[in-house]
Design a protein around this motif. Structure first.
Motif, short mmCIF file in Angstrom:
data_model
loop_
_atom_site.label_atom_id
_atom_site.label_comp_id
_atom_site.label_asym_id
_atom_site.label_seq_id
_atom_site.Cartn_x
_atom_site.Cartn_y
_atom_site.Cartn_z
N UNK A 1 6.47 2.91 2.93
CA UNK A 1 6.63 2.94 4.38
C UNK A 1 5.59 2.05 5.03
N UNK A 2 5.97 1.28 6.06
CA UNK A 2 5.00 0.45 6.78
C UNK A 2 3.96 1.33 7.47
N UNK A 3 2.76 0.77 7.63
CA UNK A 3 1.66 1.41 8.37
C UNK A 3 1.21 2.71 7.71
N UNK A 4 1.38 2.81 6.40
CA UNK A 4 0.87 3.97 5.67
C UNK A 4 -0.23 3.52 4.72
N UNK A 5 -1.24 4.40 4.57
CA UNK A 5 -2.30 4.15 3.61
C UNK A 5 -1.92 4.77 2.27
N UNK A 6 -2.27 4.07 1.18
CA UNK A 6 -1.98 4.54 -0.16
C UNK A 6 -3.26 4.52 -0.99
N UNK A 7 -3.44 5.56 -1.78
CA UNK A 7 -4.64 5.67 -2.61
C UNK A 7 -4.24 5.74 -4.09
N UNK A 8 -4.82 4.87 -4.88
CA UNK A 8 -4.58 4.85 -6.32
C UNK A 8 -5.69 5.61 -7.03
N UNK A 9 -5.30 6.47 -7.99
CA UNK A 9 -6.27 7.18 -8.82
C UNK A 9 -5.87 7.02 -10.28
N UNK A 10 -6.80 6.53 -11.09
CA UNK A 10 -6.57 6.37 -12.52
C UNK A 10 -7.64 7.16 -13.26
N UNK A 11 -7.23 8.16 -14.02
CA UNK A 11 -8.14 8.91 -14.88
C UNK A 11 -7.93 8.44 -16.31
#
Length: 281
Positions: free
Chosen positions: A101-111
């Motif tokens: 979706x436009x104007x959304x923040x996304x956070x990547x997490x790699x364990x």
């Protein structure tokens, strides 16, 4: 005649006394590489996305890079959505229900192996490309004798105008491509214009060539990352720097917070893109 015989003798000595020198080159410890580009084509669902994890490889090896398996890879959106990227056993981690979706923040997490790597990026809406965005000229190149394509597109009013442009076309049965990182720093009229010639990619554009132009809207941090990568890929003359200058390591936006020196290679981006195929006239 005497000089000629001396030359023959010297040549025989040089060719008859070959010795193989085994150079012992230092190898650095393998480092994690994160290829996390979640790209969404404008007007398409964008539900299937892939992240690839691997390791750096020795410069002179012909072996493929080792893949990183067994990680837990999640992408969470601003709100309550969390998407799991499932390990495919070959370094690929795939999600088939992603909802960009436009104007959304996304956070990547790699364990992975007891360490947590994180990154954040924001999806931005890209202008839609049509053939009207492209102007063809015949006076391009250093000698003003080749076809040039000029791409022009509007900038956004939010002032956050950072882009990546990929130009690709087939030449001698091989796909040639080049990536450009651009912004509106030198464009103040509400639009960005850039020109491309085939000689800067892999051969001059010819009538009938199908040139694929893809425009990604990215974050400032990612645009700077790509700018450095592109500079490192050019030779010293193209970079405009002294000869034999070593390229610098390019840090992306994926971090290991306890020790930034252990940040992996690669980067995370969420980008909407627009694509057009232009037939050279």
């Amino acid at each position: 005649m005497k000089a000629f015989l001396s030359f023959i003798l010297l040549l025989a000595l040089c060719t008859g006394c070959e010795e193989v020198i085994d150079l012992k080159l230092d190898s650095q410890e393998q480092q994690l590489v994160v290829d996390a580009a979640l790209d969404w084509e404008k007007g398409k669902p964008g539900n299937e996305q892939k992240i690839h994890l691997s390791y750096t490889n020795d410069y002179y090896t012909n072996q493929p890079s080792e893949t990183a398996t067994g990680a837990t890879v999640l992408v969470s959106a601003s709100g309550n959505e969390t998407y799991t990227f499932v390990d495919q056993g070959n370094g690929d981690y795939v999600c088939r229900d992603f909802k960009p979706e436009p104007d959304k923040n996304y956070r990547l997490t790699i364990d992975y192996k007891g360490k947590r790597y994180t990154s954040e990026d924001r999806m931005r809406e890209v202008p839609e490309l049509t053939e009207s965005n492209i102007t063809q000229r015949s006076d391009g190149g250093f000698f003003k004798d080749e076809i040039a394509l000029r791409l022009t597109f509007p900038t956004q009013t939010d002032g956050d105008n950072y882009f990546m442009i990929k130009v690709a076309y087939m030449k001698e049965n091989n796909k040639k491509s080049r990536v450009y990182a651009v912004d509106d720093k030198f464009d103040s009229d509400g639009k960005i214009s850039r020109s491309f010639t085939g000689s800067n990619i892999g051969g001059k554009f010819l009538k009938g060539d199908e040139v694929e132009i893809t425009l990604y809207r990215v974050s400032k941090q990612y645009q700077l990352f790509m700018d450095l990568l592109i500079a490192n890929s050019l030779d010293d003359a193209q970079r405009g720097r002294p000869m034999f200058t070593s390229p610098v390591r390019v840090y992306g936006n994926v971090v290991y917070e306890p020790d930034p020196k252990q940040n992996p290679f690669g980067a995370f981006r969420v980008a909407q893109y627009s694509k057009i195929v232009y037939i050279v006239k």
